[in-house]
Scaffold this motif. Sequence first.
Motif, short mmCIF file in Angstrom:
data_model
loop_
_atom_site.label_atom_id
_atom_site.label_comp_id
_atom_site.label_asym_id
_atom_site.label_seq_id
_atom_site.Cartn_x
_atom_site.Cartn_y
_atom_site.Cartn_z
N GLY A 31 62.29 -0.64 39.52
CA GLY A 31 63.62 -0.50 40.09
C GLY A 31 64.66 -0.81 39.03
O GLY A 31 64.32 -1.03 37.86
N THR A 32 65.90 -0.85 39.43
CA THR A 32 66.99 -1.17 38.50
C THR A 32 67.98 -2.10 39.17
O THR A 32 68.14 -2.12 40.39
N GLY A 33 68.66 -2.88 38.34
CA GLY A 33 69.79 -3.68 38.76
C GLY A 33 70.99 -3.32 37.90
O GLY A 33 70.91 -2.42 37.05
N TYR A 34 72.09 -4.04 38.10
CA TYR A 34 73.34 -3.72 37.39
C TYR A 34 74.11 -5.00 37.14
O TYR A 34 74.28 -5.82 38.05
N GLU A 35 74.56 -5.19 35.91
CA GLU A 35 75.35 -6.37 35.57
C GLU A 35 76.28 -6.05 34.41
O GLU A 35 75.82 -5.79 33.29
N ASP A 36 77.58 -6.01 34.67
CA ASP A 36 78.55 -5.70 33.61
C ASP A 36 79.64 -6.75 33.48
O ASP A 36 80.61 -6.55 32.76
N ARG A 37 79.47 -7.91 34.12
CA ARG A 37 80.55 -8.89 34.16
C ARG A 37 80.64 -9.78 32.94
O ARG A 37 81.70 -10.36 32.68
N PHE A 38 79.55 -9.91 32.16
CA PHE A 38 79.64 -10.85 31.04
C PHE A 38 79.29 -10.21 29.69
O PHE A 38 79.22 -10.90 28.68
N VAL A 39 79.10 -8.89 29.65
CA VAL A 39 78.70 -8.24 28.40
C VAL A 39 79.81 -7.32 27.90
O VAL A 39 80.50 -6.66 28.69
N ILE A 52 65.37 -16.17 38.90
CA ILE A 52 64.43 -15.22 39.50
C ILE A 52 63.20 -15.95 40.04
O ILE A 52 62.75 -15.70 41.17
N GLU A 53 62.66 -16.86 39.25
CA GLU A 53 61.45 -17.57 39.66
C GLU A 53 61.71 -18.48 40.86
O GLU A 53 60.89 -18.57 41.78
N ASP A 54 62.88 -19.15 40.86
CA ASP A 54 63.22 -20.02 42.00
C ASP A 54 63.41 -19.21 43.28
O ASP A 54 63.02 -19.63 44.36
N CYS A 55 64.04 -18.04 43.15
CA CYS A 55 64.30 -17.21 44.34
C CYS A 55 63.01 -16.61 44.90
O CYS A 55 62.84 -16.55 46.12
N LEU A 56 62.11 -16.17 44.03
CA LEU A 56 60.88 -15.54 44.49
C LEU A 56 59.84 -16.54 44.96
O LEU A 56 59.10 -16.29 45.90
N SER A 78 75.86 -21.03 28.34
CA SER A 78 75.28 -19.74 28.73
C SER A 78 74.63 -19.78 30.11
O SER A 78 74.19 -18.75 30.61
N GLN A 79 74.58 -20.95 30.74
CA GLN A 79 73.91 -21.04 32.03
C GLN A 79 74.57 -20.18 33.11
O GLN A 79 73.85 -19.47 33.84
N PRO A 80 75.90 -20.20 33.26
CA PRO A 80 76.50 -19.33 34.28
C PRO A 80 76.20 -17.84 34.05
O PRO A 80 76.02 -17.09 35.01
N LEU A 81 76.13 -17.43 32.79
CA LEU A 81 75.82 -16.03 32.49
C LEU A 81 74.40 -15.69 32.91
O LEU A 81 74.14 -14.62 33.50
N GLY A 82 73.46 -16.59 32.61
CA GLY A 82 72.09 -16.36 33.00
C GLY A 82 71.92 -16.33 34.51
O GLY A 82 71.14 -15.51 35.04
N MET A 83 72.65 -17.18 35.20
CA MET A 83 72.58 -17.17 36.66
C MET A 83 73.10 -15.85 37.23
O MET A 83 72.53 -15.30 38.19
N MET A 84 74.16 -15.33 36.63
CA MET A 84 74.69 -14.03 37.08
C MET A 84 73.65 -12.92 36.89
O MET A 84 73.41 -12.10 37.79
N LEU A 85 73.00 -12.91 35.71
CA LEU A 85 72.00 -11.88 35.45
C LEU A 85 70.81 -12.02 36.38
O LEU A 85 70.32 -11.02 36.94
N GLY A 86 70.34 -13.24 36.59
CA GLY A 86 69.20 -13.47 37.46
C GLY A 86 69.47 -13.04 38.89
O GLY A 86 68.62 -12.43 39.56
N GLN A 87 70.67 -13.34 39.37
CA GLN A 87 71.03 -12.94 40.73
C GLN A 87 71.17 -11.41 40.84
O GLN A 87 70.81 -10.83 41.87
N SER A 88 71.64 -10.78 39.78
CA SER A 88 71.76 -9.32 39.81
C SER A 88 70.41 -8.65 39.75
O SER A 88 70.24 -7.55 40.29
#
Length: 255
Positions: A122-130, A211-215, A245-255
């Motif tokens: 599948g695919t996701g989308y994240e353009d908020r921090f790049v 991702i690991e915590d959510c799954l 960089s933690q907030p950025l990683g959380m955004m990517l993981g949630q996306s």
Amino acid sequence: MGTLRAGVAKSDITISDESVPVHDPLYAKALVLDNGETQVALIAMDVVAIGMIFDVGDEFLPELRARIEGELGIPGDNVLVNASHTHPPRKMLCPHAEQVERSFDAVRRALESMVEVRIGVGTGYEDRFVINRTLRLKDGKGWTIRQANPCPPDEEVAGLGPVDPEIGILRVDRADGSPLAVVYNYACHPLIGMPGGPVTANFPGFASEVIEDCLGEGAMALFLQGAGGDMTEVLYKAFWQPRDSQPLGMMLGQS
């Protein structure tokens, strides 16, 4: 072709040195897949590069592939190793022999833990921090943003280059439907780090944690760096605030 089987395991590859502050560990994560005819091993590493620069030498990959083929029977050509391109302090990894040993051990344990699986994409989308750090100037020239270099005046800038916001996703579930692994691909340099400059896997590490915590279910997330090129965090030059960089990683993981 038989039943698809897979196994995962990881090894901590951070240096054991109390003089080097560590915020979060660096890993070599392995996913082994076997369809009854072909075995492949995918290894995701929290390092800058495989060979050439920093602490992983040019001999690492051929040695690791040869050992995996010789001792585990997985052809060396079927072993893919990807560097997240994280930018921690220098001398953050264990020595070469330990790098090979720990990476090999992750593949060995993944092979020993194989279970029947189903696989999907599948695919996701994240353009908020790049952003693309190459500016397009009104005179037709380009200007690459660098931390130590000033930027041209705003009135000379026509815009930024393109970005790739797509997240490529490969999900592997056990036969009972519980998640075993998520392999995800995204294009962006992990540069920002953490306040004080300790060792960190940067945003890929934090995204994988989310991702690991959510799954749950012991699922493992493996980050593969995409065509990073001039893709970098939008806060790349935000020196007026703590590097985090933690907030950025959380955004990517949630996306």
